[in-house]
Scaffold this motif. Structure first.
Motif, short mmCIF file in Angstrom:
data_model
loop_
_atom_site.label_atom_id
_atom_site.label_comp_id
_atom_site.label_asym_id
_atom_site.label_seq_id
_atom_site.Cartn_x
_atom_site.Cartn_y
_atom_site.Cartn_z
N UNK A 297 0.70 -1.17 -0.05
CA UNK A 297 -0.10 0.04 0.19
C UNK A 297 0.84 1.45 -0.04
N UNK A 298 0.30 2.14 -0.65
CA UNK A 298 0.95 3.35 -0.81
C UNK A 298 2.46 3.65 -0.72
N UNK A 299 3.01 3.10 -1.88
CA UNK A 299 4.27 3.27 -2.29
C UNK A 299 4.42 4.56 -3.08
N UNK A 300 5.43 5.52 -2.56
CA UNK A 300 5.45 6.77 -3.30
C UNK A 300 6.16 6.69 -4.30
N UNK A 301 5.61 7.31 -5.63
CA UNK A 301 6.44 7.52 -6.92
C UNK A 301 6.96 8.91 -6.80
N UNK A 302 8.35 8.83 -6.41
CA UNK A 302 9.24 10.07 -6.43
C UNK A 302 9.70 10.41 -7.87
N UNK A 303 9.21 11.51 -8.46
CA UNK A 303 9.61 11.96 -9.74
C UNK A 303 10.88 12.75 -9.52
N UNK A 304 11.78 12.06 -9.98
CA UNK A 304 13.16 12.97 -10.35
C UNK A 304 13.42 13.97 -11.24
N UNK A 305 12.31 13.63 -12.35
CA UNK A 305 12.29 14.53 -13.61
C UNK A 305 10.82 14.43 -13.96
N UNK A 306 9.90 15.27 -14.38
CA UNK A 306 8.84 14.92 -14.82
C UNK A 306 8.56 16.20 -15.83
N UNK A 307 9.15 16.35 -17.02
CA UNK A 307 9.15 17.47 -17.98
C UNK A 307 8.10 17.31 -19.04
N UNK A 308 7.30 18.39 -19.06
CA UNK A 308 6.26 18.33 -19.88
C UNK A 308 6.96 19.28 -21.21
N UNK A 309 6.66 18.45 -22.45
CA UNK A 309 7.16 19.17 -23.76
C UNK A 309 6.12 19.51 -24.38
N UNK A 310 6.00 20.79 -24.93
CA UNK A 310 4.99 21.22 -25.74
C UNK A 310 5.46 22.18 -27.07
N UNK A 311 4.99 21.92 -28.15
CA UNK A 311 5.54 22.71 -29.24
C UNK A 311 4.30 22.98 -30.11
N UNK A 312 4.28 24.25 -30.43
CA UNK A 312 2.99 24.87 -31.11
C UNK A 312 3.38 25.35 -32.59
N UNK A 313 2.85 24.91 -33.54
CA UNK A 313 3.08 25.47 -35.08
C UNK A 313 1.79 26.35 -35.33
N UNK A 314 2.02 27.60 -34.93
CA UNK A 314 0.76 28.48 -35.25
C UNK A 314 0.78 28.66 -36.61
N UNK A 315 -0.47 28.77 -37.24
CA UNK A 315 -0.65 29.26 -38.65
C UNK A 315 -0.03 30.58 -38.84
#
Length: 305
Positions: A63-81
């Motif tokens: 029960x309740x084992x912690x997931x420790x995020x050493x890195x949680x990088x969100x990547x977003x690229x938008x090509x706007x018209x």
């Protein structure tokens, strides 16, 4: 009736599980195209804490084992018209020269806007599972599957001799959903707004562009097809679109049930080492079975030729 019985106390079993759990680390990266934008992640994590209980119904509860995020990088690229304003000429009668307006284009890059914030500090998750203990025989004469899916998460090299392996075998796994707080949505919206403002030139051109796209906040939601809050959209990406929850669940299952035994017993088992010119005394182990109750794990094995 088994020839030999071994009992491992719940306290010792917990220590063994804790040592095994500490070695579960993983890294994963992926991207998904949504047409006008590409979203992805680059993560690394390990496990900490949690409790494990042996139960009378021959199951274990983690029960309740912690997931420790050493890195949680969100990547977003938008090509706007691309949007262009101005250009064209007004024809004037001779000898007056034609009047030509300057043409200004924005959002001509590919991508126009990119960001990759690390969100590890804003996420807290746990994983829990119930299961059992099982005994499996490792036979060196049987070739490994190709590809060997355990290779990236195997802690110890495979032995060069036969062994009995005792595994924790999760049956139901529960991984907490990603639930990003409001502050994450605000950070991403502010970063996107600043990036878009930096692209648009000043003066009357800015006024024209803003008149075309409306407010920048609404423009961002239009580009990313966000009906509500950005943090809810982000949580949906991580929970559904990226498939990261399925990856974590499968990883935990494979790590414990297939790739890393909590105990390994050599077959044949060496009772006495070679000494004084005598050969070692080894006994073959057959029909190993394991079970648990609320105080211990019990292993029973036959001794045979």
């Amino acid at each position: 009736m088994a020839h030999f019985t071994l009992a491992v106390s719940e306290r010792t079993f917990r220590r063994s599980f804790d040592l095994l759990k500490r070695n579960l680390t993983f890294a994963q990266a992926d991207q998904v195209s949504f047409g006008i934008f590409v979203a992805g992640y680059d993560v690394q994590a390990h496990l900490e804490g949690g409790t494990i209980d042996l139960r009378n119904d021959n199951t274990i509860s983690v029960r309740e084992v912690d997931i420790r995020w050493d890195r949680l990088r969100f990547i977003l690229s938008i090509n706007i018209p691309e949007i262009c304003v101005g250009g064209g000429c007004i024809n004037m009668p001779w000898p007056i020269p034609d009047i030509c307006l300057p043409r200004v284009c924005v959002f001509s890059g590919n991508p126009d806007v990119s960001l990759s914030p690390d969100l590890a500090a804003f996420v807290a998750q746990e994983v829990s599972f119930t299961g059992s203990v099982v005994a499996r025989y490792f036979d060196t004469s049987i070739p490994l599957p190709s590809p060997d899916l355990c290779a990236p998460i195997r802690i110890e090299p495979l032995p060069d001799h036969n062994q009995w392996h005792i595994h924790i075998d999760p049956e139901t796994i529960d991984v907490d959903l990603f639930d990003f707080p409001d502050i994450v949505g605000n950070l991403i919206e502010d970063a996107l707004s600043d990036a878009i403002r930096a692209i648009i030139p000043g003066g009357f051109v800015r006024d024209i562009i803003l008149a075309i796209i409306g407010g920048i906040a609404d423009f961002i939601r239009f580009l990313l097809d966000i009906p509500d809050e950005i943090e809810e959209w982000l949580s949906d990406l991580f929970n559904v679109s990226f498939g990261l929850l399925d990856f974590i669940g499968t990883l935990v299952l494979d790590f414990f049930s297939s790739c890393n035994p909590i105990y390994a017993i050599d077959d044949p088992y060496e009772l006495l080492p070679a000494e004084g010119g005598l050969i070692p005394v080894r006994i073959p182990l057959r029909n190993l079975s394991v079970r648990v109750n609320d105080v211990e794990m019990v292993a029973e094995v036959d001794i045979g030729a």
